[in-house]
Design a protein around this motif. Sequence first.
Motif, PDB file in Angstrom:
ATOM      1  N   ILE A  47       0.874  -1.177   0.000  1.00 11.73           N
ATOM      2  CA  ILE A  47       0.000   0.000   0.000  1.00 11.73           C
ATOM      3  C   ILE A  47       0.913   1.230   0.000  1.00 11.73           C
ATOM      4  CG2 ILE A  47      -1.776   1.251   1.291  1.00 11.73           C
ATOM      5  CD1 ILE A  47      -2.590  -1.476   2.516  1.00 11.73           C
ATOM      6  N   THR A  48       0.697   2.120  -0.943  1.00  8.99           N
ATOM      7  CA  THR A  48       1.585   3.291  -1.044  1.00  8.99           C
ATOM      8  C   THR A  48       0.803   4.599  -1.043  1.00  8.99           C
ATOM      9  OG1 THR A  48       1.518   3.244  -3.445  1.00  8.99           O
ATOM     10  CG2 THR A  48       3.318   2.026  -2.419  1.00  8.99           C
ATOM     11  N   GLU A  49       1.476   5.645  -0.666  1.00 12.31           N
ATOM     12  CA  GLU A  49       0.884   6.987  -0.674  1.00 12.31           C
ATOM     13  C   GLU A  49       2.029   7.994  -0.749  1.00 12.31           C
ATOM     14  OE1 GLU A  49      -1.686   9.404  -1.261  1.00 12.31           O
ATOM     15  OE2 GLU A  49      -2.736   7.671  -0.423  1.00 12.31           O
ATOM     16  N   THR A  50       1.784   9.092  -1.423  1.00 14.43           N
ATOM     17  CA  THR A  50       2.829  10.117  -1.501  1.00 14.43           C
ATOM     18  C   THR A  50       3.164  10.612  -0.098  1.00 14.43           C
ATOM     19  OG1 THR A  50       1.819  10.788  -3.557  1.00 14.43           O
ATOM     20  CG2 THR A  50       3.431  12.303  -2.619  1.00 14.43           C
ATOM     21  N   GLY A  51       4.426  10.653   0.187  1.00 14.35           N
ATOM     22  CA  GLY A  51       4.838  11.070   1.524  1.00 14.35           C
ATOM     23  C   GLY A  51       4.952  12.580   1.647  1.00 14.35           C
ATOM     24  N   ARG A  52       5.048  13.048   2.877  1.00 12.87           N
ATOM     25  CA  ARG A  52       5.237  14.479   3.098  1.00 12.87           C
ATOM     26  C   ARG A  52       6.436  14.687   4.023  1.00 12.87           C
ATOM     27  NH1 ARG A  52       0.475  18.026   5.512  1.00 12.87           N
ATOM     28  NH2 ARG A  52      -0.663  17.636   3.584  1.00 12.87           N
ATOM     29  N   THR A  53       7.508  13.964   3.721  1.00 11.35           N
ATOM     30  CA  THR A  53       8.740  14.179   4.459  1.00 11.35           C
ATOM     31  C   THR A  53       9.771  14.678   3.460  1.00 11.35           C
ATOM     32  OG1 THR A  53       8.266  12.477   6.082  1.00 11.35           O
ATOM     33  CG2 THR A  53      10.561  13.057   5.809  1.00 11.35           C
ATOM     34  N   GLN A  54      10.209  15.903   3.670  1.00 10.66           N
ATOM     35  CA  GLN A  54      11.193  16.482   2.746  1.00 10.66           C
ATOM     36  C   GLN A  54      12.596  16.067   3.201  1.00 10.66           C
ATOM     37  OE1 GLN A  54      11.885  17.466  -0.273  1.00 10.66           O
ATOM     38  NE2 GLN A  54      10.639  19.312  -0.204  1.00 10.66           N
ATOM     39  N   ASN A  55      13.290  15.327   2.351  1.00  9.43           N
ATOM     40  CA  ASN A  55      14.678  14.945   2.648  1.00  9.43           C
ATOM     41  C   ASN A  55      15.595  15.917   1.921  1.00  9.43           C
ATOM     42  OD1 ASN A  55      14.900  11.967   3.983  1.00  9.43           O
ATOM     43  ND2 ASN A  55      12.990  12.259   2.858  1.00  9.43           N
ATOM     44  N   PHE A  56      16.623  16.365   2.599  1.00  5.58           N
ATOM     45  CA  PHE A  56      17.450  17.404   1.977  1.00  5.58           C
ATOM     46  C   PHE A  56      18.902  17.343   2.436  1.00  5.58           C
ATOM     47  CE2 PHE A  56      15.265  19.037   5.731  1.00  5.58           C
ATOM     48  CZ  PHE A  56      16.303  19.550   6.493  1.00  5.58           C
ATOM     49  N   VAL A  57      19.740  18.006   1.624  1.00  6.68           N
ATOM     50  CA  VAL A  57      21.130  18.222   2.014  1.00  6.68           C
ATOM     51  C   VAL A  57      21.186  19.653   2.536  1.00  6.68           C
ATOM     52  CG1 VAL A  57      23.523  18.385   1.217  1.00  6.68           C
ATOM     53  CG2 VAL A  57      22.004  16.652   0.237  1.00  6.68           C
ATOM     54  N   GLY A  58      21.585  19.825   3.788  1.00  5.87           N
ATOM     55  CA  GLY A  58      21.577  21.160   4.396  1.00  5.87           C
ATOM     56  C   GLY A  58      22.967  21.707   4.644  1.00  5.87           C
ATOM     57  N   PHE A  59      23.019  23.022   4.825  1.00 13.90           N
ATOM     58  CA  PHE A  59      24.291  23.719   5.079  1.00 13.90           C
ATOM     59  C   PHE A  59      24.194  24.466   6.406  1.00 13.90           C
ATOM     60  CE2 PHE A  59      23.154  23.791   0.578  1.00 13.90           C
ATOM     61  CZ  PHE A  59      24.219  23.132  -0.007  1.00 13.90           C
ATOM     62  N   ASN A  60      25.275  24.473   7.167  1.00 19.12           N
ATOM     63  CA  ASN A  60      25.293  25.271   8.398  1.00 19.12           C
ATOM     64  C   ASN A  60      25.765  26.674   8.043  1.00 19.12           C
ATOM     65  OD1 ASN A  60      25.691  26.456  10.856  1.00 19.12           O
ATOM     66  ND2 ASN A  60      27.330  25.075  11.519  1.00 19.12           N
TER      67      ASN A  60
ATOM     68  N   SER B  50      15.779  15.512   7.445  1.00 19.16           N
ATOM     69  CA  SER B  50      14.457  15.566   6.807  1.00 19.16           C
ATOM     70  C   SER B  50      13.508  16.384   7.682  1.00 19.16           C
ATOM     71  CB  SER B  50      13.907  14.152   6.609  1.00 19.16           C
ATOM     72  OG  SER B  50      13.779  13.505   7.849  1.00 19.16           O
ATOM     73  N   TRP B  51      12.413  16.791   7.096  1.00 15.56           N
ATOM     74  CA  TRP B  51      11.428  17.588   7.820  1.00 15.56           C
ATOM     75  C   TRP B  51      10.038  17.125   7.409  1.00 15.56           C
ATOM     76  CZ3 TRP B  51      10.271  19.998  11.900  1.00 15.56           C
ATOM     77  CH2 TRP B  51       9.249  20.943  11.965  1.00 15.56           C
ATOM     78  N   THR B  52       9.226  16.759   8.413  1.00 16.76           N
ATOM     79  CA  THR B  52       7.877  16.292   8.133  1.00 16.76           C
ATOM     80  C   THR B  52       6.879  17.320   8.646  1.00 16.76           C
ATOM     81  OG1 THR B  52       8.676  14.042   8.458  1.00 16.76           O
ATOM     82  CG2 THR B  52       6.290  14.332   8.395  1.00 16.76           C
ATOM     83  N   PRO B  53       6.392  18.189   7.789  1.00 14.47           N
ATOM     84  CA  PRO B  53       5.421  19.195   8.247  1.00 14.47           C
ATOM     85  C   PRO B  53       4.025  18.590   8.206  1.00 14.47           C
ATOM     86  CG  PRO B  53       6.037  19.599   5.974  1.00 14.47           C
ATOM     87  CD  PRO B  53       6.669  18.301   6.359  1.00 14.47           C
ATOM     88  N   GLY B  54       3.634  17.955   9.299  1.00 10.35           N
ATOM     89  CA  GLY B  54       2.339  17.262   9.314  1.00 10.35           C
ATOM     90  C   GLY B  54       1.150  18.183   9.168  1.00 10.35           C
ATOM     91  N   LYS B  55       1.333  19.464   9.409  1.00  6.92           N
ATOM     92  CA  LYS B  55       0.149  20.327   9.458  1.00  6.92           C
ATOM     93  C   LYS B  55       0.120  21.358   8.325  1.00  6.92           C
ATOM     94  CE  LYS B  55       0.940  20.430  14.088  1.00  6.92           C
ATOM     95  NZ  LYS B  55       0.925  21.160  15.334  1.00  6.92           N
ATOM     96  N   ASN B  56       0.203  22.637   8.676  1.00  6.46           N
ATOM     97  CA  ASN B  56      -0.071  23.696   7.708  1.00  6.46           C
ATOM     98  C   ASN B  56       1.195  24.326   7.144  1.00  6.46           C
ATOM     99  OD1 ASN B  56       0.574  24.583  10.246  1.00  6.46           O
ATOM    100  ND2 ASN B  56      -0.556  26.478  10.055  1.00  6.46           N
ATOM    101  N   ALA B  57       1.003  25.312   6.264  1.00  7.07           N
ATOM    102  CA  ALA B  57       2.130  25.953   5.588  1.00  7.07           C
ATOM    103  C   ALA B  57       3.056  26.653   6.585  1.00  7.07           C
ATOM    104  CB  ALA B  57       1.604  26.948   4.567  1.00  7.07           C
ATOM    105  N   ASP B  58       2.477  27.286   7.585  1.00  7.67           N
ATOM    106  CA  ASP B  58       3.303  27.986   8.576  1.00  7.67           C
ATOM    107  C   ASP B  58       4.252  27.003   9.275  1.00  7.67           C
ATOM    108  OD1 ASP B  58       3.949  30.380  10.195  1.00  7.67           O
ATOM    109  OD2 ASP B  58       3.155  29.148  11.820  1.00  7.67           O
ATOM    110  N   TYR B  59       3.714  25.832   9.576  1.00  7.99           N
ATOM    111  CA  TYR B  59       4.507  24.793  10.241  1.00  7.99           C
ATOM    112  C   TYR B  59       5.681  24.381   9.345  1.00  7.99           C
ATOM    113  CZ  TYR B  59       5.017  20.642  13.251  1.00  7.99           C
ATOM    114  OH  TYR B  59       5.472  19.695  14.130  1.00  7.99           O
ATOM    115  N   MET B  60       5.412  24.360   8.032  1.00  4.60           N
ATOM    116  CA  MET B  60       6.449  23.976   7.060  1.00  4.60           C
ATOM    117  C   MET B  60       7.655  24.911   7.151  1.00  4.60           C
ATOM    118  SD  MET B  60       7.195  22.092   4.244  1.00  4.60           S
ATOM    119  CE  MET B  60       8.968  22.141   4.138  1.00  4.60           C
ATOM    120  N   PHE B  61       7.374  26.222   7.301  1.00  4.07           N
ATOM    121  CA  PHE B  61       8.466  27.202   7.248  1.00  4.07           C
ATOM    122  C   PHE B  61       9.022  27.574   8.620  1.00  4.07           C
ATOM    123  CE2 PHE B  61       6.187  27.871   3.281  1.00  4.07           C
ATOM    124  CZ  PHE B  61       7.220  27.985   2.380  1.00  4.07           C
ATOM    125  N   ARG B  62       8.115  27.770   9.585  1.00  2.49           N
ATOM    126  CA  ARG B  62       8.532  28.384  10.847  1.00  2.49           C
ATOM    127  C   ARG B  62       9.597  27.583  11.594  1.00  2.49           C
ATOM    128  NH1 ARG B  62       6.706  32.514  13.609  1.00  2.49           N
ATOM    129  NH2 ARG B  62       4.951  32.711  12.185  1.00  2.49           N
TER     130      ARG B  62
END
Lengths: 309, 542
Positions: B293-306, B439-451
Motif C-alpha cells: 500500500i503506497t501513498e505520496t509522503g510528506r517528508t522532505q529529505n534534503f542536504v543542508g548547510f550550516n 528531513s522535515w515532516t510538516p504534518g500540518k499547515n504551511a506555517d509549520y512547514m516554514f517556521r
Amino acid sequence: MFRYIIKRILMMIPVLLGVSFVVYYLMDLAPGDIIAQMAPQDATPEQIEMMREELGMNGSVFERYFRYLGKLVQGDLGTSLSQKRPVMELFLERFPVTVELAFGSILVAILISVPLGIAAATHHRTWLDGTSMVTAMLGVSMPSFWLGLLLIMLFALKLGWLPSGGREGFAALILPALTLGANQAGSLTRITRSSMLDVIRQDYLRTARAKGVSEKQVIRKHALKNALIPIITVFGSTLGGAFGGAIMIETVFSWPGVGRLTVRAINDRDMTLATGCIIMFTMFMTLTILLVDIAYAFVDPRIKARYSK
Amino acid sequence: MKHTKIIALLLCIVMAAATLLGCTGGTDTPVTTPDAGQQGGTQTNAPDGGSTGQPSTGDVKYKEEIVIAMADEFTTIDPMETTAETNQIVQDCTHDLLTDTNLTTMQNEGELVDHWEMLAPDHWRFVLKDNVTFHDGTILNVDDVEFTFQRAAEKSTTANYMAKISEFIKVDDLTFEVKLLAGDVDFNYTMAANSLAILSKEAFETMPEEDAIKIGTGPWVFEEFVSGDYVSLVRFEGSTLYPVPNTKRLVFRMIPEASARMIALENGEVDVIMTPNATDYSRLTESDDLQLITETGRTQNFVGFNLQNPDCIVTDPVFRQAVAYGIDKDEMVIAAWDGYAQVSTSMMCRDMGYYADIEGIPYDPEKAQQLFDQCGATGKTLHLVTSDAAHRTKMAENFQAQMKKYGITITVEFMQNSALTELNTSDGTTSGVELYIASWTPGKNADYMFRNPLHSTGGRNYSHLMDPEIDALIDAAVAETDTTKRAEMYKELQERITCEIIPWVPIAQPTLTLGAAKGVTGALLHPGLVHQFKMIERVIED
C-alpha cells in the motif's frame, strides 16, 4: 558459612555503586539529547528547558547522578524519561519474560550438552567424539542472530510449524530458546566432556569396574555425579551469557524482555531506564553467582568440610 | 581421525544446504498460511458495507481480528505524554481531535467539531458535533474540551499550544470561543495536534487517572497492553460518531526487525506491517497473497548547510547554488529509496496547501562545475554529518560520489539520530557542522512547514538561518487573512529559500508504504506518519 554469605552480599554494594556511576556517566558522555528527541518538532527552546526541568535533567552530570543515587539507596530506580513510568515497574514487567527465555535456553543447552559430552567422553577418540566436538564448535561459533533467522525461515516460513516471533504460548518459546541454547550448548558440551574424561580415569572407577559393576552403572552412579560438580560452577556464567545473548535474540524474535527494553533505553538516551535495568541485571547476576558458589559448597563434600572447620 | 574429518565435512555440507534453503526467495514458493480459524475466526456482513457488526447471510466475510506489526514500541495511551508516532497511531483509534486531516482530501476538517468560524485572526468560535458518545457512555460537551485544554496547559508536550490562548469562553454546551494572544489564521490546524485529543472530564472525576485516560470517542476501545509485546483494542459498539467497524479486535504487535515483520506477514501471523524494507517491495507487489500500500509522503529529505559555520565555504551562496545544480536527484532517489520517492523542486512539500509548483534549480552539471570553480570549491574537502538510518546512509554515499565528479571530497560521519539532533540544534558557530542530511515532516499547515526549520526562532532551524526578511515574511503570511495574498507570500518564500538563500537543497519526498495481506482495506497512510486504522478490515475468501 554464614559470615561468608554476609561478606559476599556486602561486596555487592561497591559493585553496584561502581556500575551505576559508570553506566550513568557513559550514558551522559554519549552524544544525543533525549529531551530534544522527545520534544515536539515545533518545540521552542523554552519548552525544551521546561521539559528538562520537569524530568530532572537539569544541572551537571554529577548533580544529576547524586540526585539519582539519593533515590537509589531508598530502592527507587527513578522514572523512565521516555516512558514516564517507574523503572522498577517496567523492569519487573519484562524481567520474568527474559528469565523464561534464559532458563528455556539453559534447559535446551543442558539437554543437548550433557548427553553429548558424556557420549564424547565415553567414546573418546571415536567418530562419536569427533561429531560431538564439531557440533559443539558449530554451536559456539555460529552467530545467534544468523541462526535465529535461519530457524525462522525453516520452521516458521517454510514448514509453518512454529510462530516466527512474539510470546503467545509455549510454541513461541521453542525457536528463541533453541537459538540461544545452541550457543550455550557448545561450550557446555566441551566442559562436560573434559570433566567426564578427568573422572573416568580415576582409580575409584577402575575399582568399581574390577568389582564387576556394569559400565552403564559406573558412568551413571559414580562418574556423572562427580563430573557434574565443575559444570555447576559454570552455570552462573552460562546464565550470564544467556541474559547477554537474550538482548540479540529478543530483537530477532520480538520477545518482549528486558534485553530489548535496555537496548531501546540506550538508543533513546533514557539514562534512568538504561542505568536502572543494568543495575538490576548486575544485582541479579551477582546474586546468581553467589547462589552457585553456595550450592557448590553444598555439593562438594570437600569444600563443605573445609567450611565446617 | 579420518572419520572425524568426514563427519566434519558432512556437517559443513548440511549447514550450507540449510543456509541455501533458508535464503531462497519467498515469492516462487507457496506460503504456508494458517487457516483463518486459528487467527480469530471470521464474521459475515452485508456486502453493502452496512457495518452493523452483526453476522448476516451476505457472502462477504471479514476477519474478526486484524494484527498490525509496528516497528517501534507502544508505551502509553495518554496522548499528552508523547509525540511518538507509534503511540499516536494507537491513540488515533481510541481518541479523537477537534479537527484533523482528512486523509482522502488532505484537507483540515472537523472531527469532533461540526464547524468553526474565525471571528478575527485572534478570535475563533467552534461548535461541537451533537451527541458524540465517549466509551464510558457520557456525551461530549464543551466542559470536556475545557478540561482537556487545562490538562494540556500543565503538560510539557502540549503547553506550547495552550500558550497561544488568552481566554476560553463557553457559549453553550456545544459552542466555545477562544481568544488568542496573537493572530493565527491557521489556528484550526493547532487543534489537529495529536497530543490534544479530547478527554472525558467525567471519567477523570470518577475514575483513577490511568483508567480515565483510556476513555475517548474513537471507534476502538482500549482492551489490553502487554509491555513490549502488543496492545489490543476492541470495537466500540456504542459509537454515535463512527459506524461500527467490521473488524472486532485490533491488535498492534511490536516487531522491531523489518525482516521479522516481513516473515510474520508472509507466514500469516500478522495482516499489516509498517515500514517494510525497500528491498521487500518487489516481494510484496509480486506476491499473490500480499500487497504494497503506497501513498505520496510528506517528508522532505534534503542536504543542508550550516550557515553560521565561520570560515567555511558553505556560507558562500555561490557554493550552495553549485551544489543545488550539481545533484542528480533522480539518481539519489534510486540509490536511497529504490525509486519509491518523488523528486522535489521546491523546499515545500508537494501536497500542502499554498504549495506553488516552482521550477527550482534543475540538474545542470556543467553549470555546477562552473560555479564550483568560481567559488574555489574544487579540490576542497568538506565534512557531512547524518544519522545512521538506511536511506540517509545511502543518500550520503550517493552525494559523496556525485560531488567527487566535481573534484570535491566529502567525508561522511554517521551518528544516531538523537546525536544528530543535538549537534544540529547546538550553536552553529561552534558545532563544527558544515553539511548535513536530514528531513522535515510538516504534518500540518504551511506555517509549520516554514517556521520551525527556517525562522530564526524555530526549534528545528538546523541551518541556523538568521534572515530578518524571511522571518518577517513567515510572520506576515500566518497573519494574512486574504488567501490570494497569502499564496503569493508563500510562493515568494519558496522561491527565495529554494533558489536564492538555499539553506537546504531539497532532494525528495519518499513514498509512504505499508505491507499488507490481500483483502486488507481501510489502512490510510498519513503524511505526518500517524497512519490511520480506524476503519481497517480484511475481506477473506471462503
